[in-house]
Design an enzyme around this catalytic site. Sequence first.
Site, short mmCIF file in Angstrom:
data_model
loop_
_atom_site.label_atom_id
_atom_site.label_comp_id
_atom_site.label_asym_id
_atom_site.label_seq_id
_atom_site.Cartn_x
_atom_site.Cartn_y
_atom_site.Cartn_z
CE LYS A 25 -3.53 -2.61 -0.05
NZ LYS A 25 -4.37 -3.40 0.83
C1 LIG Z 1 -5.19 -4.44 1.41
C2 LIG Z 1 -6.72 -4.28 1.41
C3 LIG Z 1 -7.44 -4.76 2.70
C4 LIG Z 1 -6.73 -5.20 3.89
O1 LIG Z 1 -5.44 -4.90 4.31
P1 LIG Z 1 -4.64 -5.73 5.15
O2 LIG Z 1 -4.01 -4.70 5.84
O3 LIG Z 1 -3.85 -6.61 4.15
O4 LIG Z 1 -5.37 -6.47 6.21
C5 LIG Z 1 -8.74 -4.49 2.99
N1 LIG Z 1 -9.54 -4.10 1.63
C6 LIG Z 1 -8.88 -3.69 0.52
C7 LIG Z 1 -9.61 -3.38 -0.58
C8 LIG Z 1 -7.34 -3.91 0.45
O5 LIG Z 1 -6.67 -3.90 -0.74
#
Ligand SMILES: *Cc1c(COP(=O)(O)O)cnc(C)c1O
Length: 366
Positions: free
Chosen positions: A180
């Site tokens: 991210k």
């Molecule tokens: C990455 C992601 C999550 C969850 O993130 P984590 O930190 O990996 O638990 C939730 N929703 C979307 C759309 C994502 O891309």
Amino acid sequence: MIGMFATYVDPSARESVSAVLDSTFLSEGVKVRAFEDALTQKFDIPRPIALNSGSTALELALELAGIAPGDEVITSPQTFIATGIAILRQGAVPVFADIEYDTGNIDPDSVQKKITPKTKAILPIHWGGYPCDMDRLSAIAKGHGLKVIEDAAHALGASYHGKSIGAISDFTCFSFQAIKHVTTGDGGAVCCLSAADEQEGMKKRWFGIDRAHSPMSILGEREYDLKDPGFKFHMNDYAAALGLANLKNLDERMKRRRMISSKYREAFKNVYGITLWRQEEHCMSANWLFGFHVERREDFIRAMASRGITASVVHLRIDANSCFGGIRKDLPVQDRFNNTQIHIPLHDMLSDDEVGQIIDSVTAGW
Ligand SMILES: *Cc1c(COP(=O)(O)O)cnc(C)c1O
């Protein structure tokens, strides 16, 4: 091969994370608080509750919203399974609404049609970082007394009518997972509009114990009477130190993503077989993904691979998974979207040469 994603680790992180390790204060403490404050300042959002993942941010938000077993939560299938799992974990029922073909975001008209007496919340996802139609979603929620929980895992730094994503709905959930915009290794946060929710969230992230108001007794344990069991969801200080370091040149990195995205749009607007998605003045994307619709998708993916470039759907509709009950038959736009959507690399570590190579490869045809 140019990959879809890159993990950014600021050079200063080595020192700042080491300092936390040296201090041996590893769990939740001053660094977590500093990271929360930095996010608030940087993005103009209510103080986030820092957690150990985006998934647990969604779970905590649903809990704080009072979602209970049997409640229905309207969401869309164009997301990662984390969104749907969080709903199931609360014992609630994900109800899948259709999406918009030119964004991948939930369609407010479809949301309206899915509301039943059991509906308690709407959970929109800002696909790729492009904001959903929050005016209409907020109006629908208000009209029916529903909570809004935004999955903003792709949308840190996005804004809608000049307002930051994170400052609009009852709850907004971010992810700091490795790929991210800002990573803490793994991590997440939930922003609450109401101070009461924030307080409750701070408690619930650490078993349900109010650390600020549970003094140590002479016997050496905090004094508390746990009524509502919480979670073990808090972020830790070495993760927060990494997050703080990674915020340092975020502005430049975000600017680079914007620049690459507009280059792509300009280069691809007249390419036969490509349909670009919507971009409106009042919706400022966080540019986490660059997606579009493409004809003969598998040929496109193969052609790009032969030119050293990854192309990917990133995520296909999640309702297809057995745990969510299988592909819904009443989502015609999601059907179409699923068949033609594609994404090409968009991240702030792409060099100018690589951006040029990607543009040449796409415009050369497939
Ligand atoms: C990455 C992601 C999550 C969850 O993130 P984590 O930190 O990996 O638990 C939730 N929703 C979307 C759309 C994502 O891309």
